[in-house]
Design an enzyme around this catalytic site. Structure first.
Site, PDB file in Angstrom:
ATOM      1  N   HIS A 161     -14.266   0.687  12.172  1.00 55.78           N
ATOM      2  CA  HIS A 161     -14.372   0.574  13.668  1.00 55.78           C
ATOM      3  C   HIS A 161     -13.278   0.328  14.258  1.00 55.78           C
ATOM      4  O   HIS A 161     -13.278   0.236  15.555  1.00 55.78           O
ATOM      5  CB  HIS A 161     -15.587  -0.478  14.076  1.00 55.78           C
ATOM      6  CG  HIS A 161     -16.886  -0.026  13.643  1.00 55.78           C
ATOM      7  ND1 HIS A 161     -17.677   0.893  14.452  1.00 55.78           N
ATOM      8  CD2 HIS A 161     -17.608  -0.294  12.635  1.00 55.78           C
ATOM      9  CE1 HIS A 161     -18.689   1.050  14.055  1.00 55.78           C
ATOM     10  NE2 HIS A 161     -18.749   0.449  12.973  1.00 55.78           N
ATOM     11  N   ASP A 177       0.923  -1.260  -0.003  1.00 52.24           N
ATOM     12  CA  ASP A 177       0.049   0.027   0.008  1.00 52.24           C
ATOM     13  C   ASP A 177       0.903   1.408   0.103  1.00 52.24           C
ATOM     14  O   ASP A 177       0.497   2.145   0.451  1.00 52.24           O
ATOM     15  CB  ASP A 177      -1.044   0.144   1.194  1.00 52.24           C
ATOM     16  CG  ASP A 177      -2.154   1.272   1.053  1.00 52.24           C
ATOM     17  OD1 ASP A 177      -2.243   1.710  -0.021  1.00 52.24           O
ATOM     18  OD2 ASP A 177      -2.684   1.505   2.088  1.00 52.24           O
TER      19      ASP A 177
END
Ligand code: CA
Length: 728
Positions: A637, A330
């Site tokens: 979350h 990433d």
């Protein structure tokens, strides 16, 4: 302008009435008296020109440096709040405001656009593109928007569900709207469009979920598509759009990367050089991250993690530089790019500068793409340097996790630097980098199965979660940091550094007043001396700031403005690694001037009580739940169900919410908040196991004594927008 006219109206009416009353009187001559030759002419009033902020990066070179110096290092201590404006939402805020003709234009959560009078703060109009709230779950990085573009009285902005919309700047009415993405795919738009001549250019995001990246140019007037440049090749069997794609396809192989999409999204940074007539686009990571899955035969996988220079007239390829060949971490190259003319060796070079996620600061010749320097600006364990002959990083053995998980690796997926804009001051010669260290353990997801529309990185995020063992946990957290790095791009090294409590801090603004301004994750807007980093002034914003400040001058008064409000990818997913604890989101536009005397209303925070129901599950069920949680829940979350404050902290669910678990998680009862139902992908037993895992995490927090009562996540609640952010 509208507001100014409105402000002038009462005076105008009064004047008209006064004139009306006296119309029967003999007219009084208003002709200027004849000035005798010997008379001393009256001093003309000194007019200070207004200074606007018309482009995303202040100018096309994206320097984010203002020549304004009315506010400076000698008087900034007198800076005070001129006015504030409360946004009706409580999700992430990342926009750079534009200031044109006395109006400040900002964009916020769910791609809403606002126009306020820049002097008074009066809301002139706002536009809500009605982004479907359930789209939130198909984007990794919060429902943010980084700003609008302006040209000739018209605004342009992207929406989270992939539209490009043009509004009339005067009243917010829609001129045109185009869908720039395939709505069957999890594309999102969070970046600001850029203007190049008669075109508006827009990219998109979605690399974590599975898309093929591209940028598209549209005609400013009509909204008609002019060209599209894909950043990665599609299925070779379908043929290639151009030679650049054909060449790129030779660097991919061994698998069907086009099924998941390949990635390479241009989700944030662009720059435009009108003189060279080049448009620079920063290209993102691979989809999935893991090259072993994406391209099992290896290869560089062009044009992932590259800076690509395009001809803005037709979108044709001109040159590229790949920062991270064979991307598998990433490590995007979507970070802010700055154009400058700086001395390298014995001559002044036209350069483009970038500090991408991979930790190296690159200086390239922006006409040719020639690599001029590449030095580590952030802590790194994945490479030892860049080979200046080949331009390739010197990778450390094992960094690619091909034979097992890495050690704690730096940088991690959020990068040594993320999207938060830098600033380049020609006065100090420094580039100010909002940098961070956030390590990560990379490991292949051995059981990887493509789940269309959801988190598809091909990495096992369970391995990267913070360990429960207190000593190990402390050891990992000790490596997590945030900092301002004042980088000398000529010398290729830092000149000074300011430490922050944690990672994920705001973008930068520097000015000719020897000032550097930055908001941070601890909720302060701070002014530093640009040449030394000394703190000169700070302001308690009551909320985390990630957006960059801007400055402008109207009627002789200089202002500083910033969009405050906590959010973005790490605020959602960071958990305890944020280190700031949960941060309230109060989404506000804050505007300052010397002697400003406005004040914010007091912040009211309720304590968050963690009082979990009994844990009835087996260790095996909890482990199963952990696996599913890291795929479906973690992106919003947080690692360990620890919210960063933007979404509910699941450890603190009320008994009523626990009772409604199935209705919410499977049934989608809270879809209007962005919490869709997962009944299409999760079986009842899997949802139960996730529930067990969340309960187990709540008990863990209580056992650690860290979470029995933690500081409140509480945020602004807006009933109308359905932004009720108590636990769901
Ligand atoms: Ca990414």
């Amino acid at each position: 302008m509208i507001a100014r006219i409105q402000r002038l109206l009462p005076a105008f009416i009064f004047l008209a009435l006064a004139v009306g009353c006296s119309r029967d009187e003999p007219p009084v001559s208003t002709a200027a008296p004849v000035v005798a030759e010997t008379a001393i002419p009256a001093q003309a009033p000194v007019t200070v020109p207004d200074v606007e902020w018309r482009r995303h990066g202040m100018n096309e070179a994206e320097t984010r440096f203002s020549t304004l110096a009315d506010i400076n290092d000698a008087n900034v201590s007198k800076l005070g709040l001129a006015w504030y404006f409360d946004y009706p939402t409580a999700r992430g805020m990342e926009a750079t405001p534009l200031v044109v003709d006395g109006v400040i234009y900002t964009s916020g959560s769910w791609s809403m656009v606002y126009a306020n009078d820049a002097v008074t703060g009066e809301l002139l109009w706002f536009y809500d593109p009605q982004v479907p709230r359930n789209w939130a779950v198909h984007g990794c990085c919060d429902v943010v928007n980084r700003g609008v573009a302006f040209d000739k009285g018209r605004l342009y902005f992207g929406t989270y569900d992939g539209r490009l919309i043009s509004l009339n700047a005067a009243d917010g009415s829609v001129r045109w709207s185009v869908q720039t993405t395939d709505t069957e795919r999890p594309y999102t738009i969070t970046g600001a469009p850029r203007i190049a001549k008669d075109k508006v250019i827009i990219g998109n995001g979605g690399g974590e979920f599975g898309v093929r990246g591209y940028v598209t140019a549209y005609d400013l007037d009509s909204g008609e598509q002019e060209w599209r440049f894909y950043t990665v090749p599609g299925n070779p069997a379908d043929g290639f759009e151009n030679d650049a794609m054909k060449r790129a396809a030779d660097t991919w192989g061994g698998g069907e990367w086009w099924v998941i999409g390949g990635g390479g999204t241009v989700w944030d940074s662009m720059a435009y050089d009108p003189e060279l007539n080049l448009l620079y686009v920063g290209v993102g990571n691979g989809a999935p991250w893991n090259r072993q899955i994406r391209s099992p035969a290896g290869g560089d996988n062009l044009y992932l993690s590259s800076i690509v220079a395009l001809n803005p007239d037709d979108g044709s390829y001109v040159w590229h530089y790949q920062t991270t060949p064979g991307e598998t971490w990433d490590y995007t190259a979507t970070q802010h790019m700055i154009l400058a003319d700086i001395p390298i060796g014995d001559k002044v070079r036209k350069v483009i500068m970038q500090a991408p996620k991979n930790g190296f600061f690159y200086v390239l010749d922006r006409a040719t793409g020639e690599l001029l320097s590449a030095e580590a600006y952030a802590a790194m364990t994945w490479a030892t340097g860049v080979d200046m002959k080949t331009g390739r990083p010197l990778e450390v053995e094992g960094a690619r996790y091909e034979n097992g998980p890495t050690n704690l690796q730096l940088p991690g997926p959020i990068g040594g630097h993320n999207w938060h804009p830098m600033s380049f001051s020609p006065d100090t010669g420094l580039v100010y980098i909002p940098a961070q260290d956030a390590p990560w353990v990379y490991a292949t997801d051995e059981g990887f199965k493509y789940q269309p529309g959801y988190w598809n990185t091909g990495t096992d995020n369970r391995v990267a979660a913070l360990p429960d063992d207190p000593a190990l946990r402390a050891q990992v957290l000790a490596e997590v940091k945030g900092a301002i790095i004042a980088w000398d791009p000529v010398a290729g090294k830092p000149r000074w550094r300011v430490e922050h409590v944690g990672p994920w801090n705001g973008g930068m603004l520097s000015t000719a007043g020897n000032l550097l301004l930055q908001g941070n994750g601890s909720g302060q807007l701070v002014a530093y001396k640009a040449d030394t980093g000394d703190v000169l002034w700070d302001f308690d914003a009551q909320t985390g700031i990630v957006a960059p400040p801007v400055t402008f001058r109207i009627d002789g008064t200089q202002y500083i403005a910033v969009v405050a409000g906590w959010g973005g990818v790490l605020a959602l997913s960071g958990g305890d690694a944020l280190k700031t604890g949960p941060v309230a989101n109060r989404s506000r536009l804050l505007v300052f001037k010397l002697g400003g005397e406005a004040s914010l209303p007091p912040a009211v925070d309720k304590p968050l009580i963690i009082d979990p129901p009994p844990l009835t599950a087996t260790a095996e069920q909890v482990a199963e739940g952990f696996q599913q949680f890291m795929i479906y829940c973690m992106p919003c979350h947080g690692d360990g169900a620890v919210s960063g404050g933007v979404t509910p902290d699941l450890r603190a669910l009320t008994p009523e919410k626990h009772a409604m678990w199935d209705a919410i998680v499977l049934g989608g009862m809270h879809w209007q908040n962005g919490m869709v139902g997962f009944s299409g992908v999760l079986a009842k037993e899997q949802a139960d196991n996730i529930h067990h895992y969340v309960i187990e995490r709540a008990h863990f927090a209580v056992d650690q004594g860290e979470g029995a009562v933690v500081e409140e996540e509480a945020m602004v609640v807006d009933e109308e927008e359905g932004e009720v952010v108590e636990a769901d």
